[in-house]
Write a protein that holds these residues in place. Sequence first.
Motif, PDB file in Angstrom:
ATOM      1  N   TYR A  82      38.314 -24.265  39.428  1.00  0.00           N
ATOM      2  CA  TYR A  82      37.823 -25.557  39.926  1.00  0.00           C
ATOM      3  C   TYR A  82      38.082 -26.721  38.973  1.00  0.00           C
ATOM      4  CZ  TYR A  82      35.307 -22.303  42.903  1.00  0.00           C
ATOM      5  OH  TYR A  82      34.999 -21.299  43.761  1.00  0.00           O
ATOM      6  N   LEU A  83      38.391 -26.404  37.716  1.00  0.00           N
ATOM      7  CA  LEU A  83      38.416 -27.463  36.695  1.00  0.00           C
ATOM      8  C   LEU A  83      39.317 -28.658  37.028  1.00  0.00           C
ATOM      9  CD1 LEU A  83      38.050 -27.088  32.923  1.00  0.00           C
ATOM     10  CD2 LEU A  83      39.741 -28.652  33.813  1.00  0.00           C
ATOM     11  N   PRO A  84      40.593 -28.436  37.375  1.00  0.00           N
ATOM     12  CA  PRO A  84      41.441 -29.635  37.558  1.00  0.00           C
ATOM     13  C   PRO A  84      40.932 -30.559  38.660  1.00  0.00           C
ATOM     14  CG  PRO A  84      42.773 -27.624  37.532  1.00  0.00           C
ATOM     15  CD  PRO A  84      41.340 -27.197  37.588  1.00  0.00           C
ATOM     16  N   MET A  85      40.484 -29.971  39.776  1.00  0.00           N
ATOM     17  CA  MET A  85      40.025 -30.818  40.891  1.00  0.00           C
ATOM     18  C   MET A  85      38.679 -31.466  40.582  1.00  0.00           C
ATOM     19  SD  MET A  85      42.098 -31.421  43.177  1.00  0.00           S
ATOM     20  CE  MET A  85      41.038 -32.433  44.186  1.00  0.00           C
ATOM     21  N   THR A  86      37.825 -30.744  39.875  1.00  0.00           N
ATOM     22  CA  THR A  86      36.512 -31.320  39.559  1.00  0.00           C
ATOM     23  C   THR A  86      36.679 -32.471  38.564  1.00  0.00           C
ATOM     24  OG1 THR A  86      35.589 -29.132  39.862  1.00  0.00           O
ATOM     25  CG2 THR A  86      34.149 -30.746  38.847  1.00  0.00           C
ATOM     26  N   ARG A  87      37.495 -32.244  37.563  1.00  0.00           N
ATOM     27  CA  ARG A  87      37.755 -33.297  36.561  1.00  0.00           C
ATOM     28  C   ARG A  87      38.323 -34.542  37.249  1.00  0.00           C
ATOM     29  NH1 ARG A  87      41.776 -35.272  33.253  1.00  0.00           N
ATOM     30  NH2 ARG A  87      41.115 -35.637  31.107  1.00  0.00           N
ATOM     31  N   PHE A  88      39.327 -34.313  38.100  1.00  0.00           N
ATOM     32  CA  PHE A  88      39.968 -35.413  38.824  1.00  0.00           C
ATOM     33  C   PHE A  88      38.939 -36.164  39.676  1.00  0.00           C
ATOM     34  CE2 PHE A  88      42.001 -36.761  42.814  1.00  0.00           C
ATOM     35  CZ  PHE A  88      43.029 -37.568  42.352  1.00  0.00           C
TER      36      PHE A  88
END
Length: 384
Positions: A137-143
Amino acid sequence: MSPPLRIAITCFSTFGGSGMVATGIGLAMAERGHQVHFIAREPPVRLAALPRGVSFHEVKESDYPALQRSGTYPIALASKMIEVATQAHLDVLHVHYAVPHATAAWMAREVLGDQAPRVVTTLHGTDTTLVGVHPSYLPMTRFSILKSDAVTTPSAFLRDATWSGFGIPDSFPIEVIANFVDTEAYAPARERAQLKALFPDLGDDEPVLVHVSNFRPVKRITDVVAVFAQVHRERPCRLVMVGDGPEREPAERMLRELGLSHRVAFPGKQERFVRVLAASDVFLLPSEQESFGLAALEALSCGVPVVASDVGGIPEVVRHGETGLLAPLGDVRTMAGHVLGLLRDTARWRAFSLRARADVVERFRQAPAIDRYESLYRRLAGGA
Ligand code: GMT
């Protein structure tokens, strides 16, 4: 006078702090004359009725067989956000818990273009410390966090964890708006009738420990039992475990093995447990992690001292040595010692209790927190 705002709120509807905070904000905004739309799978637990100015929009997913287990909820949610934003001309869309709500808000905004409301994301804890930073989930959550118009956290701890966990520079603004409590509903009341209903043979001087949560592993429910067992050995007492969840079964097994099941009540998920809480003597919160600890705040508001682990945002809520006592994570022996120290010295317990209530009234009342959200909304909507 500024015109009323049109606000949508998305949150989880389950028995958890983020949904309760979200509901509290929405209801308070409606009381101030704003138009409030809740968008969620089900009505949040504290949205018992729909007061004037509040509406609920259910997110429905297709039951088409090929979509089973494909996680279409964020798409269904974004679609509902688009529908509500278009019909209600929303000014602000406030999402609570980043995964997947902030991502759905970003998708909706992309579709709505110039007509999109401003997006506020409030992070609550595991959406940063556990789920959001998971590689899946990290890239989408960060974005999605970076794409929000404003980001808030309930504690400085969570703000810092968000900057570091997502590799976001600390120049990216994250506003700390502490969670709040209704200090009138959560008020001191040492009336033991509700406790006697749970324990008909409860002695007048017999202390009662209490814990409230969703019984997830992060709450370390077996540490609650271990602390209770150590206290009980020195000073017979009772334990009330409000809530439900996956760790209930191991806790009940442990109590059976210790021969203490008859001393513990599990009343289940309760919305109206305030009288039990207020009549109890010490609130236990030995969690592995808490961005804030809303349940501890509710206990303090009732004048019930808290014994908790010294992790995350808990020290921002519980003042060690003044309103409660903290111990290193997993140190059940020290926690039991802290509980016994409070139970053995009535004057000390009373001093903690009075300070707890006073500190909550000073730092965590609802109105100032709602003022801050309202001015944030106005700022974003361009009317500040
Ligand atoms: O603690 C939970 O399991 C529920 C979770 C939630 O999303 O509702 O709670 C988080 O948000 C609450 C409200 O801001 C905080 O009081 C809790 O400390 C926080 N939980 C964790 O950080 C583990």
